[in-house]
Scaffold this active site. Structure first.
Site, mmCIF file in Angstrom:
data_model
loop_
_atom_site.group_PDB
_atom_site.id
_atom_site.type_symbol
_atom_site.label_atom_id
_atom_site.label_comp_id
_atom_site.label_asym_id
_atom_site.label_seq_id
_atom_site.Cartn_x
_atom_site.Cartn_y
_atom_site.Cartn_z
ATOM 1 N N SER A 142 -14.936 -3.606 -15.507
ATOM 2 C CA SER A 142 -14.786 -2.835 -16.752
ATOM 3 C C SER A 142 -14.282 -3.784 -17.823
ATOM 4 O O SER A 142 -13.647 -4.800 -17.512
ATOM 5 C CB SER A 142 -13.763 -1.710 -16.548
ATOM 6 O OG SER A 142 -13.374 -1.168 -17.804
ATOM 7 N N TYR A 155 -5.469 1.317 -13.409
ATOM 8 C CA TYR A 155 -6.934 1.229 -13.480
ATOM 9 C C TYR A 155 -7.335 -0.154 -14.009
ATOM 10 O O TYR A 155 -8.179 -0.831 -13.418
ATOM 11 C CB TYR A 155 -7.491 2.340 -14.380
ATOM 12 C CG TYR A 155 -8.998 2.256 -14.534
ATOM 13 C CD1 TYR A 155 -9.834 2.370 -13.427
ATOM 14 C CD2 TYR A 155 -9.581 2.033 -15.786
ATOM 15 C CE1 TYR A 155 -11.221 2.266 -13.563
ATOM 16 C CE2 TYR A 155 -10.961 1.936 -15.925
ATOM 17 C CZ TYR A 155 -11.778 2.049 -14.815
ATOM 18 O OH TYR A 155 -13.137 1.932 -14.946
HETATM 19 P P1 NAP Z 1 -18.949 8.704 -12.147
HETATM 20 O O1 NAP Z 1 -20.184 9.349 -12.682
HETATM 21 O O2 NAP Z 1 -17.721 9.517 -11.974
HETATM 22 O O3 NAP Z 1 -19.347 7.992 -10.780
HETATM 23 C C1 NAP Z 1 -18.413 7.623 -9.802
HETATM 24 C C2 NAP Z 1 -19.148 7.521 -8.477
HETATM 25 O O4 NAP Z 1 -18.211 7.098 -7.466
HETATM 26 C C3 NAP Z 1 -19.729 8.854 -8.027
HETATM 27 O O5 NAP Z 1 -20.981 8.623 -7.425
HETATM 28 C C4 NAP Z 1 -18.723 9.348 -6.996
HETATM 29 O O6 NAP Z 1 -19.420 10.155 -6.079
HETATM 30 C C5 NAP Z 1 -18.290 8.015 -6.382
HETATM 31 N N1 NAP Z 1 -17.001 8.132 -5.732
HETATM 32 C C6 NAP Z 1 -15.824 8.546 -6.287
HETATM 33 N N2 NAP Z 1 -14.861 8.562 -5.366
HETATM 34 C C7 NAP Z 1 -15.429 8.158 -4.190
HETATM 35 C C8 NAP Z 1 -14.954 7.985 -2.865
HETATM 36 N N3 NAP Z 1 -13.679 8.245 -2.538
HETATM 37 N N4 NAP Z 1 -15.817 7.565 -1.919
HETATM 38 C C9 NAP Z 1 -17.120 7.316 -2.235
HETATM 39 N N5 NAP Z 1 -17.634 7.456 -3.454
HETATM 40 C C10 NAP Z 1 -16.778 7.881 -4.419
HETATM 41 O O7 NAP Z 1 -18.512 7.498 -13.092
HETATM 42 P P2 NAP Z 1 -19.250 6.141 -13.508
HETATM 43 O O8 NAP Z 1 -18.871 5.903 -14.908
HETATM 44 O O9 NAP Z 1 -20.661 6.132 -13.129
HETATM 45 O O10 NAP Z 1 -18.419 5.093 -12.627
HETATM 46 C C11 NAP Z 1 -19.040 4.054 -11.888
HETATM 47 C C12 NAP Z 1 -18.191 2.807 -12.005
HETATM 48 O O11 NAP Z 1 -18.183 2.363 -13.354
HETATM 49 C C13 NAP Z 1 -16.713 2.987 -11.623
HETATM 50 O O12 NAP Z 1 -16.293 1.896 -10.836
HETATM 51 C C14 NAP Z 1 -15.998 2.977 -12.958
HETATM 52 O O13 NAP Z 1 -14.662 2.514 -12.846
HETATM 53 C C15 NAP Z 1 -16.877 2.003 -13.734
HETATM 54 N N6 NAP Z 1 -16.768 2.060 -15.188
HETATM 55 C C16 NAP Z 1 -17.061 3.206 -15.864
HETATM 56 C C17 NAP Z 1 -16.929 3.245 -17.238
HETATM 57 C C18 NAP Z 1 -17.221 4.486 -18.029
HETATM 58 O O14 NAP Z 1 -16.846 4.519 -19.224
HETATM 59 N N7 NAP Z 1 -17.901 5.476 -17.452
HETATM 60 C C19 NAP Z 1 -16.523 2.099 -17.932
HETATM 61 C C20 NAP Z 1 -16.231 0.942 -17.215
HETATM 62 C C21 NAP Z 1 -16.365 0.935 -15.840
HETATM 63 P P3 NAP Z 1 -18.803 11.332 -5.157
HETATM 64 O O15 NAP Z 1 -17.926 12.159 -6.031
HETATM 65 O O16 NAP Z 1 -20.043 12.012 -4.664
HETATM 66 O O17 NAP Z 1 -18.086 10.649 -4.064
#
Ligand code: NAP
Length: 265
Positions: A142, A155
């Site tokens: 991130s 985080y």
């Molecule tokens: P998201 O839509 O909430 O996706 C998170 C994913 O992780 C979901 O598929 C969720 O699926 C899975 N997950 C959560 N807890 C889990 C667990 N205990 N075991 C296995 N899977 C788990 O959010 P996203 O933005 O796509 O996030 C993806 C990555 O991008 C993360 O690492 C986040 O920190 C990073 N990121 C996001 C942003 C942003 O602004 N969105 C910015 C920078 C970095 P289930 O609930 O089905 O398990």
């Protein structure tokens, strides 16, 4: 299993957001897929959609990566399946809450997923990649890895871990044929924000990118062999200054005497 030139990509957190878009795009690039997350119904629906659109082989592996026994299932898959050529370490969660307003148990769960699970999966995949002289890691960090004052500090620290581990993996494994990329997304329109307690609609929309744009740009960086990819940073010269200062300083950080500014009086 269908054998492809690209091999198989195992994507964690593939049930929504950034991970689901990686699944779609990597299948279109010719990868077979193994989709990992907790929500099996969502993974199955995504797998069916991708299979019918691309004819790629898509496997679903539901697991809570914060649970040691379920994580071990995914580690075993990475160790045993020699078709896997790409690990997308994407599963993660975060929040915006300040330290003293954040439940320490929640912070611990965040470290379990963002740090411990990612590390164990990397350890599970790397030996096979090295043995076969081929493999790649896409680690979703991130922008808070370099700006931890922005959201919740644990985080930010968890993402600084992902960033630092990626630099080290690149340093140690490039000569063995392994590619490493750390992707540093800025704010991206996914469920991440609502899950963390701040719906994305509450953000200034000028700083929010779509997950599709984020992943498409990150894959351009991946295909170019970039180590650190920050799709939302337009002024790349700022990164170049930061990174070259870091590298210049690295050789001067350890000495047998303190710097003169620390002499008493
Ligand atoms: P998201 O839509 O909430 O996706 C998170 C994913 O992780 C979901 O598929 C969720 O699926 C899975 N997950 C959560 N807890 C889990 C667990 N205990 N075991 C296995 N899977 C788990 O959010 P996203 O933005 O796509 O996030 C993806 C990555 O991008 C993360 O690492 C986040 O920190 C990073 N990121 C996001 C942003 C942003 O602004 N969105 C910015 C920078 C970095 P289930 O609930 O089905 O398990």
């Amino acid at each position: 299993m269908t054998q492809t030139q690209r091999g198989t990509a195992l994507i964690t957190g593939a049930s929504s957001g950034i991970g689901a878009i990686y699944a779609d795009r990597l299948a279109k690039l010719g990868y077979d897929l193994i989709l990992v997350a907790r929500n099996r119904a969502r993974l199955v629906a995504l797998a069916e959609r991708i299979t019918s659109a691309t004819q790629r082989n898509v496997e679903v592996l539901d697991a809570d990566l914060g649970d040691k026994a379920q994580l071990a299932k995914v580690e075993a898959k990475l160790k045993q399946d020699a078709s896997i050529t790409l690990l997308v370490n994407n599963a993660g969660f975060g929040t915006h809450t300040p330290l003293l307003e954040s439940d320490v148990e929640k912070m611990h769960q965040m470290i379990d997923l963002n740090v411990t699970a990612l590390t164990r999966l990397t350890y599970a995949a790397a030996p096979g990649f090295v043995q076969r002289g081929k493999g790649a890691f896409i680690n979703i960090a991130s922008i808070v890895s370099i700006a931890p004052e922005t959201l919740n500090g644990v985080y930010g620290a968890s993402k600084a871990f992902v960033h630092a581990l990626s630099l080290s993996l690149h340093h140690e494994l490039t000569s063995k044929g392994i590619q490493v990329q750390a992707v540093l997304p800025g704010a991206t329109a996914t469920e991440f924000w609502a899950t963390g307690g701040l719906p994305v609609e509450h953000l200034d929309q000028n700083i929010v990118m779509s997950a599709e744009q984020l992943v498409d740009a990150a894959l351009v960086g991946f295909e170019r062999g970039e180590l650190i990819t920050i799709p939302s940073l337009h002024a790349i010269e700022e990164w170049d200054i930061y990174e070259s200062a870091r590298q210049r300083m690295a050789g001067q950080l350890s000495r047998n005497v303190p710097a003169p500014r620390y002499s008493k009086g």
